[in-house]
Design a protein around this motif. Structure first.
Motif, PDB file in Angstrom:
ATOM      1  N   GLY A 132      79.393  16.841  25.014  1.00 26.46           N
ATOM      2  CA  GLY A 132      77.491  17.335  25.267  1.00 26.46           C
ATOM      3  C   GLY A 132      76.901  16.221  25.009  1.00 26.46           C
ATOM      4  O   GLY A 132      77.352  15.130  23.891  1.00 26.46           O
ATOM      5  N   MET A 133      75.983  16.345  25.394  1.00 31.70           N
ATOM      6  CA  MET A 133      75.371  14.616  25.504  1.00 31.70           C
ATOM      7  C   MET A 133      73.382  15.145  25.667  1.00 31.70           C
ATOM      8  O   MET A 133      73.483  16.232  26.321  1.00 31.70           O
ATOM      9  CB  MET A 133      75.030  13.578  26.924  1.00 31.70           C
ATOM     10  CG  MET A 133      74.376  12.236  26.809  1.00 31.70           C
ATOM     11  SD  MET A 133      75.251  11.162  28.219  1.00 31.70           S
ATOM     12  CE  MET A 133      74.829  10.037  27.133  1.00 31.70           C
ATOM     13  N   VAL A 134      72.717  14.403  24.417  1.00 26.63           N
ATOM     14  CA  VAL A 134      71.097  14.936  24.641  1.00 26.63           C
ATOM     15  C   VAL A 134      70.349  13.306  24.883  1.00 26.63           C
ATOM     16  O   VAL A 134      71.050  12.491  23.979  1.00 26.63           O
ATOM     17  CB  VAL A 134      70.966  14.795  22.886  1.00 26.63           C
ATOM     18  CG1 VAL A 134      69.111  14.970  22.599  1.00 26.63           C
ATOM     19  CG2 VAL A 134      71.514  16.393  22.891  1.00 26.63           C
ATOM     20  N   PHE A 135      69.757  13.167  26.254  1.00 27.90           N
ATOM     21  CA  PHE A 135      68.874  12.043  27.025  1.00 27.90           C
ATOM     22  C   PHE A 135      67.610  11.508  25.087  1.00 27.90           C
ATOM     23  O   PHE A 135      67.252  12.055  24.559  1.00 27.90           O
ATOM     24  CB  PHE A 135      69.096  11.967  27.969  1.00 27.90           C
ATOM     25  CG  PHE A 135      69.766  12.282  28.883  1.00 27.90           C
ATOM     26  CD1 PHE A 135      70.943  11.782  29.877  1.00 27.90           C
ATOM     27  CD2 PHE A 135      70.641  13.939  28.922  1.00 27.90           C
ATOM     28  CE1 PHE A 135      71.776  12.166  30.493  1.00 27.90           C
ATOM     29  CE2 PHE A 135      71.607  14.313  29.188  1.00 27.90           C
ATOM     30  CZ  PHE A 135      72.437  13.215  30.091  1.00 27.90           C
ATOM     31  N   GLN A 136      67.750  10.221  25.844  1.00 27.19           N
ATOM     32  CA  GLN A 136      66.486   9.665  25.424  1.00 27.19           C
ATOM     33  C   GLN A 136      65.356  10.459  25.705  1.00 27.19           C
ATOM     34  O   GLN A 136      65.208  10.807  24.415  1.00 27.19           O
ATOM     35  CB  GLN A 136      66.095   7.802  26.418  1.00 27.19           C
ATOM     36  CG  GLN A 136      65.178   7.551  25.423  1.00 27.19           C
ATOM     37  CD  GLN A 136      65.541   5.778  25.753  1.00 27.19           C
ATOM     38  OE1 GLN A 136      66.566   5.341  26.524  1.00 27.19           O
ATOM     39  NE2 GLN A 136      64.616   5.397  25.483  1.00 27.19           N
ATOM     40  N   ARG A 137      64.897  11.170  26.640  1.00 22.43           N
ATOM     41  CA  ARG A 137      63.610  11.316  27.113  1.00 22.43           C
ATOM     42  C   ARG A 137      63.560  13.143  27.155  1.00 22.43           C
ATOM     43  O   ARG A 137      64.792  13.610  27.830  1.00 22.43           O
ATOM     44  CB  ARG A 137      62.918  11.162  28.572  1.00 22.43           C
ATOM     45  CG  ARG A 137      62.265   9.558  28.132  1.00 22.43           C
ATOM     46  CD  ARG A 137      60.992   9.646  28.882  1.00 22.43           C
ATOM     47  NE  ARG A 137      60.268  10.741  30.129  1.00 22.43           N
ATOM     48  CZ  ARG A 137      60.415   9.959  31.286  1.00 22.43           C
ATOM     49  NH1 ARG A 137      60.687   8.542  31.710  1.00 22.43           N
ATOM     50  NH2 ARG A 137      60.208  10.871  32.232  1.00 22.43           N
ATOM     51  N   PRO A 138      62.978  13.751  26.507  1.00 21.15           N
ATOM     52  CA  PRO A 138      63.536  15.699  26.660  1.00 21.15           C
ATOM     53  C   PRO A 138      63.167  15.347  28.125  1.00 21.15           C
ATOM     54  O   PRO A 138      62.147  16.117  28.317  1.00 21.15           O
ATOM     55  CB  PRO A 138      62.469  15.987  25.812  1.00 21.15           C
ATOM     56  CG  PRO A 138      61.700  15.032  24.910  1.00 21.15           C
ATOM     57  CD  PRO A 138      62.140  13.733  25.605  1.00 21.15           C
ATOM     58  N   ASN A 139      64.044  17.023  28.377  1.00 20.34           N
ATOM     59  CA  ASN A 139      64.514  17.051  30.072  1.00 20.34           C
ATOM     60  C   ASN A 139      64.907  18.705  30.313  1.00 20.34           C
ATOM     61  O   ASN A 139      65.986  18.643  30.780  1.00 20.34           O
ATOM     62  CB  ASN A 139      65.084  15.609  30.500  1.00 20.34           C
ATOM     63  CG  ASN A 139      66.717  15.473  29.838  1.00 20.34           C
ATOM     64  OD1 ASN A 139      67.138  16.377  28.675  1.00 20.34           O
ATOM     65  ND2 ASN A 139      67.755  15.040  30.317  1.00 20.34           N
ATOM     66  N   PRO A 140      63.754  19.460  29.497  1.00 18.71           N
ATOM     67  CA  PRO A 140      64.779  20.092  29.628  1.00 18.71           C
ATOM     68  C   PRO A 140      63.797  20.977  30.969  1.00 18.71           C
ATOM     69  O   PRO A 140      63.603  19.751  32.085  1.00 18.71           O
ATOM     70  CB  PRO A 140      63.861  21.478  29.186  1.00 18.71           C
ATOM     71  CG  PRO A 140      62.317  20.249  28.327  1.00 18.71           C
ATOM     72  CD  PRO A 140      62.729  18.701  28.902  1.00 18.71           C
TER      73      PRO A 140
END
Lengths: 259, 364
Positions: A88-96
């Motif tokens: 999985g990956m979590v990005f720099q800017r929150p992107n819901p």
């Protein structure tokens, strides 16, 4: 859950441009590994190559091997979509997802893949993932509200909940706190500490204090000049990197003399 | 040191003073000065024109505005200073341009409404022109034909246009094929509608022989005009979907086609839907291609694959260009047909707004 990652002489190219050169790195299961280095040194590119996200850019390819518990992720017949379901990956800017409620955002991985689930199983998964991301108490009364109505820090934790809801083995984080205020950053860092009991975590950060606070191992990347490929200079236990690194370049960087 | 500080303080007070003076000295015209000046200008111009005996409304309005602008500028320049005066003049110019643009619009609506309201009755909507000579009759057949042909054109254009846009943005971005398609879409946007009609006519004449008139041919001509509009509108909407959302979906292990279907399109559906509605509104009033490809008939025909069909624009055109005897009922029906067309377009525009609001991503 929590698998080991082994990069063997891994080079990453965009077309003919070599962005990252010859990375050898072994990441142990259920640890937090921080990647640090100056801007443009290829640490994000390397991170994205771990779940084959860099392939989104046309012309991107790798040479060398990248293994997840012994399986070559770039082997023939490996589906990048399958890789991303495990990493999985979590990005720099929150992107819901703006069209979805908080509830739907958490189970977006299941919904978007048309996985049929019973209602109580879904409810259970949403609660477990939100609790895992330390967000449950803040949003439990408004699960049907849009995710974009949350604060930046909450949105980022929602994205982490979404990432862990698909039950990956590895969680990649690309500067997850750089768009957040210090209190939200603290919340995410506490969360990373809790998550490492279940997941292997690799985090890219520009903040050396953060690397020192959250990680067990640290890898230092650097670049000799523009147009040259980025390189992994040194990787060791975080304590060692920040106290007695073997390379001069690492020492210069962590002591603030460069970069 | 202390001398230095004193000096600096002195300099600062000297620098500050004129600013304070400026603020204090700047005058302001009272609120009623704008309507007052306009009224004064109108009175002066009216008086002058009446005295010379060359009164006309156009000249009166034009001279009043000019005198109003010049007068208010001079007044404001003296009392308020150059910046405020320029601001007032620019405000007058912008407002005049807006009102000028509004004149033809209001005039069209007023003319159509006042001429068309006479026959805007039940009979107009429930009877065709079959067997009608002179008064009575209606445009039921033309309304039905317009709706059938436009619906058919939309049914052909929306899937093609939508999928083309998806290809251009999601798959082909930057490739030579995509650039070529974009170029030809732009060229298609500029095709005169008569050419689209001739194309459809020529195409169907190949199969059915010369002289063919078919509702379906009209629908093909309309979709030639509609596809580029749909492609353009959808492309713009897909482009503004942030890349981060696509990446978020990819990172969850969602395949590309499913990401497009379930993330990209739902995020932009409000804009796409209103773009499509506006594209429909754009072609529903087309006359020339339908004149060639569909022709006109007096009776009701719901089947676009069977001979001529009446449509509102063509109905209005023939009623006006080739009226029967007596003339007036035909002219009245033409105006009412135009009115119905305007109402349909207005409803479509309102629908577009409603759709956009309904589908727009919510934040709270």
């Amino acid at each position: 859950m929590g698998k080991a990652i082994e990069a063997i002489d891994l080079s990453i190219y965009y077309g003919s441009f070599r962005a990252v050169e010859g990375v050898n790195m072994s990441i142990r299961p259920k640890t937090v590994t921080a990647l640090i280095g100056p801007s443009g040194c290829g640490k994000s590119t390397y991170l994205r190559s771990i779940n084959r996200m860099h392939e989104v850019i046309p012309g991107a390819r790798v040479e060398g091997r990248l293994e997840l518990d012994g399986t070559d992720l770039y082997g023939a017949g490996v589906d990048p979509v399958g890789v991303r379901r495990q990493i999985g990956m979590v990005f720099q800017r929150p992107n819901p997802f703006p069209t979805m409620s908080i509830y739907d955002n958490v189970i977006a991985g299941q919904r978007l893949n048309n996985k049929r689930m019973r209602k109580d199983a879904t409810d259970d998964l949403v609660e477990r993932s939100l609790r895992g991301a330390n967000l449950w108490n803040e949003v439990k009364d408004r699960l049907d509200k849009p995710g974009s109505g949350l604060s930046g820090g909450q949105q980022q934790r929602l994205c982490i909940a979404r990432a862990i809801a698909v039950q990956p083995d590895v969680l990649l984080m690309d500067e997850p706190c750089s768009a957040l205020d210090p209190i939200s950053t603290l919340a995410i860092e506490d969360l990373i500490n809790e998550l490492k009991t279940d997941y292997t975590i690799v985090i890219v950060t520009h903040n050396m204090q953060q690397a020192a606070r959250v990680s067990d191992y640290t890898g230092f990347f650097t670049i000799e000049g523009t147009g040259k490929p980025g390189k992994l200079v040194e990787m060791d236990e975080t304590r060692t990197i920040f106290s007695q690194p073997k390379q001069k370049a690492t020492e210069d960087y962590v002591s603030g003399r460069f970069g | 040191m202390s001398i230095d500080t004193d000096k600096r303080d002195a300099e600062r007070t000297a620098a500050v003073r004129p600013t304070e003076d400026k603020i204090a000295r700047q005058g302001r015209l009272p609120r009623w000065s704008t309507p007052g000046a306009l009224a004064a200008a109108a009175v002066v111009v009216g008086g002058l024109l009446a005295a010379t005996g060359a009164f006309s409304v156009g000249l009166f309005v034009f001279l009043t505005v000019v005198l109003f602008a010049v007068g208010l500028y001079a007044l404001s320049r003296v009392v308020e200073g150059a910046r405020k005066a320029t601001d007032r003049v620019v405000t007058i110019v912008v407002t005049s341009a807006f009102l000028l643009a509004l004149i033809p619009l209001i005039s069209v609506i007023w003319t159509v409404l006042s001429n068309g309201i006479a026959r805007f009755d039940v009979e107009f909507f429930n009877s065709s022109m079959r067997g009608i000579v002179g008064e009575g009759g209606g445009a039921y057949h033309a309304i039905a034909g317009t709706l059938v042909i436009t619906a058919l054109a939309a049914a052909m254009s929306i899937p093609i246009g939508l999928l083309t846009a998806v290809y251009l943005v999601e798959y082909g971005a930057g490739s030579r094929l995509a650039r070529a398609i974009t170029f030809f879409v732009d060229v298609m946007t500029g095709i005169p509608s008569i050419v689209a009609g001739l194309f459809a006519y020529a195409l169907f004449a190949l199969f059915a022989g010369p002289g063919v008139r078919l509702g379906f041919a009209g629908a093909v001509a309309l979709s030639v005009l509609m596809i580029p509009v749909v492609v353009r509108a959808t492309e713009e909407m897909l482009k503004i979907v942030p890349n981060e959302l696509r990446e978020a979906a990819f990172a969850l292990g969602v395949p590309k086609w499913r990401t497009i279907l379930k993330v990209v399109i739902p995020t932009s559906v409000a804009g796409i839907a209103s773009g499509i509605t506006l594209a429909i509104a754009r072609v529903i009033g087309e006359t020339a291609p339908l004149l060639i490809a569909v022709g006109i008939t007096t009776g009701l025909n719901f089947n676009p694959f069977d001979g001529r069909q009446a449509t509102l624009p063509v109905f209005a055109y023939y009623s006006y260009a080739a009226p029967g005897v007596p003339r007036d009922p035909y002219i009245d029906r033409a105006w009412t047909a135009a009115l119905v067309l305007i109402v349909i377009v207005m409803v479509l525009n309102l629908a577009a707004r409603l759709i956009a609001r309904l589908f727009a991503p919510k934040t709270r």
